[in-house]
Design an enzyme around this catalytic site. Structure first.
Site, PDB file in Angstrom:
ATOM      1  N   ASP A   1      -1.795   6.605   6.223  1.00  0.00           N
ATOM      2  CA  ASP A   1      -2.919   5.794   5.732  1.00  0.00           C
ATOM      3  C   ASP A   1      -3.184   4.732   6.785  1.00  0.00           C
ATOM      4  OD1 ASP A   1      -4.617   3.979   4.561  1.00  0.00           O
ATOM      5  OD2 ASP A   1      -3.292   3.481   2.875  1.00  0.00           O
TER       6      ASP A   1
ATOM      7  N   TRP B   1       0.811  -1.229   0.000  1.00  0.00           N
ATOM      8  CA  TRP B   1       0.000   0.000   0.000  1.00  0.00           C
ATOM      9  C   TRP B   1       0.836   1.267   0.000  1.00  0.00           C
ATOM     10  CZ3 TRP B   1      -4.535  -0.368  -1.929  1.00  0.00           C
ATOM     11  CH2 TRP B   1      -5.165  -1.631  -1.918  1.00  0.00           C
TER      12      TRP B   1
ATOM     13  N   LYS C   1     -12.772  -1.550   6.244  1.00  0.00           N
ATOM     14  CA  LYS C   1     -12.147  -2.542   7.116  1.00  0.00           C
ATOM     15  C   LYS C   1     -12.614  -2.385   8.569  1.00  0.00           C
ATOM     16  CE  LYS C   1      -8.185  -2.735   4.040  1.00  0.00           C
ATOM     17  NZ  LYS C   1      -8.518  -4.019   3.401  1.00  0.00           N
TER      18      LYS C   1
END
Lengths: 371, 371
Positions: free
Chosen positions: B187, B117, B211
């Site tokens: 993030d 990511w 999530k």
């Protein structure tokens, strides 16, 4: 004053027993869709989990996504050389994506200026290229679509853009503008799926879902393949149609639940008889409202009859001195913001939220959702 | 081979009687949240309509939006000089919004490169400014966070960026990097709300909702006010934090239903005891998995113990010759894609979708959602 007293403040119910909600969007969804979504909310088709909790990469969700695209293609008879994308960001994201993908900074692009939404779109486009206003009815308060003979189309426009239906001003294009071979782009957020459409006439059609397709948070884009892959440098990765087309709208996690509900709405439209049936419904409902307004002697709709919207019916009062009391009474029966704004009375008197329905509102969303 | 036969293929149920779903995201939501959402699906608090059908401008939805922000502020103890935004586009949209808003093209920005990511984020940032990789563990397959002494921070970085938890590689920062006065951006899509956090250490915190917060289609951004209003020219209107802050995340129609579900999750977190309780839960669940792996002699987790993720636990097999059979058996019990990819076995063996649960998976999402 008599007319003001005739405004109904009793709760109105749909044939399915639901409270009427004429909100323009997020709009009412078909009762059958809502009942089905509720029944399978915790357990989709015996999987034991909700669609909301499914990976977008699993076979089950992919079947939902593929079915929805297939149904949309069938309903709109979308030619094979068009991609269908299910994206985030709302129609507003497309105001930037369109110029970023199919024009360069030096290009001129043509915009029809017919109300609030085309105004927003062309202002956004001005950040990215030269905008030529092909036609505008601004001085007249956006009550008509200028006559074809007055259109000022550029010789080499990268594209021509128009708003299929102006949700606030109640102005709707009832035919597709003839712009020759220049790619035609349209924002049909408030009138896609409300009548048959010749998709082959367009370069790009887009529509935020929250009026005629499903919940907010989803925008559907139908784009001719030859327009994909020409995006400018230096734009956000998510603003390039090419990635979305290649990854089948799964460059990143898509808004899965909104997509699923949209799929249920598409199935419902097919069951209803497709776009011919949707068109009949829109004409019947809007006709009823226009007749009530035109015969009232109290309300006025001053949009040119040739481009009156079948989706939303704005009105003013014949006697302007009654505005303040009208707005005050509106506030009393509605939790929606009531305000007097410009030439159109922005009274959101639909008010189903507190159990009260006023039958005539400027934001009545008259498509099939309110059955 | 014995170990392979020990993989359970029986359906596993949560204490609330739901099928276990370890999908990394869209992830399982708390049973109480789902039950409540289902019960008020057609009629929110006696209004007669669904939250999905409510105008985002009505008093009812605004109360939902305000309550969710207030609850998030309480849970995370967010200082007053931070704005909270509820946007579309997923965390991926932030990969571009961050550099577009708080850096200029000539600026250098610092990125920690700790897995899939952060790799995506820094590649996107390279479109917009000069990226300095402050630290990377790429050669080692992203199994650790490089030691502080090796960090190569720029002298005048516009910001420093790191990924709080790497969902695929299973690498998590267990403390906040000290970067002095440079704005720190993170993030936290996969670990926000899983332990107490000192928000005042950050310039921007963002997290895709799917999530730990709610359904897909929503990204939460917590941003220090002095970083707002500095966006570059020529970016899409929706990519400027200033508009979203000014309009309270309603520049255009927000993803209302996802926002509402997120609000229910935030209430549930408060009821559970807040972030201290969430942290205990995450440690208990991940600890159980790491113990099982470490004691198995069959599975291996090779992430440095100091930065093992409490959210997702990737594994390899000690005996690589068993991979093919392992993948084949995985496919047989799961409808999720099973594949062998790089150093980590990307086996989505959670498979609750077809009623089968395998207890150890690389994408086990171990936060409170699976109670």
């Amino acid at each position: 004053m008599v007319m003001l007293n005739n405004i109904s403040t009793a709760v109105q119910y749909t044939p399915a027993g639901r409270v009427y909600n004429f909100g323009a969007g997020p709009a009412m969804l078909p009762a059958k869709v809502m009942q089905r979504a509720q029944s399978e909310f915790m357990d989709w088709h015996g999987t034991g989990i909700s669609v909301m909790e499914m990976s977008h990469r699993c076979a089950e969700f992919i079947s939902i996504a593929e079915q929805s695209e297939s149904d949309l293609r069938e309903i709109l008879n979308i030619p094979r050389n068009y991609k269908v994308l299910f994206l985030q960001g709302g129609a507003t994201s497309q105001f930037a994506m369109v110029p970023m993908n199919i024009s360069q900074a030096k290009d001129t692009v043509d915009y029809f200026h017919t109300g609030h939404w085309s105004d927003k779109a062309l202002k956004e486009a001005r950040r990215f290229c030269k905008v030529n206003v092909s036609a505008t009815d601004e001085k007249n308060g956006f009550r008509s679509i200028p006559k074809v003979a007055t259109w000022n189309l550029s010789k080499n426009a990268a594209y021509v853009y128009y708003t299929g239906n102006e949700t606030i001003h109640g102005v709707e294009f009832h035919s597709i503008p003839d712009v020759g071979k220049v790619p035609l782009v349209t924002d049909m957020t408030s009138n896609l799926l409300t009548r048959p459409l010749d998709v082959s006439r367009f370069g790009i059609i887009f529509a935020g879902a929250q009026k005629n397709i499903g919940p907010a948070g989803l925008v559907v884009v139908i784009i001719r393949e030859d327009l994909i892959g020409k995006a400018r440098q230096g734009i956000p990765g998510l603003y390039d149609y090419a990635g979305h087309a290649r990854e089948k709208s799964m460059v990143n996690t898509p808004p899965t639940y909104s997509w699923y509900i949209a799929g249920l709405v598409l199935q419902w439209i097919k069951e209803q008889g497709g776009l011919v049936a949707m068109e009949e419904k829109a004409l019947r409902k809007s006709g009823k409202l226009y007749r009530a307004i035109d015969n009232s002697g109290f309300y006025i709709n001053s949009v040119d009859v040739s481009c009156r919207s079948r989706m939303n019916v704005p009105f003013t009062l014949a006697d302007e001195s009654l505005y303040d009391e009208f707005v005050a009474r509106g506030k009393a029966v509605s939790t929606m913001p009531c305000r007097k704004k410009g030439w159109t009375t922005s009274l959101y008197l639909c008010g189903s939220l507190n159990g009260v329905t006023v039958n005539i509102t400027d934001s009545s969303h008259l498509f099939g959702m309110t059955e």
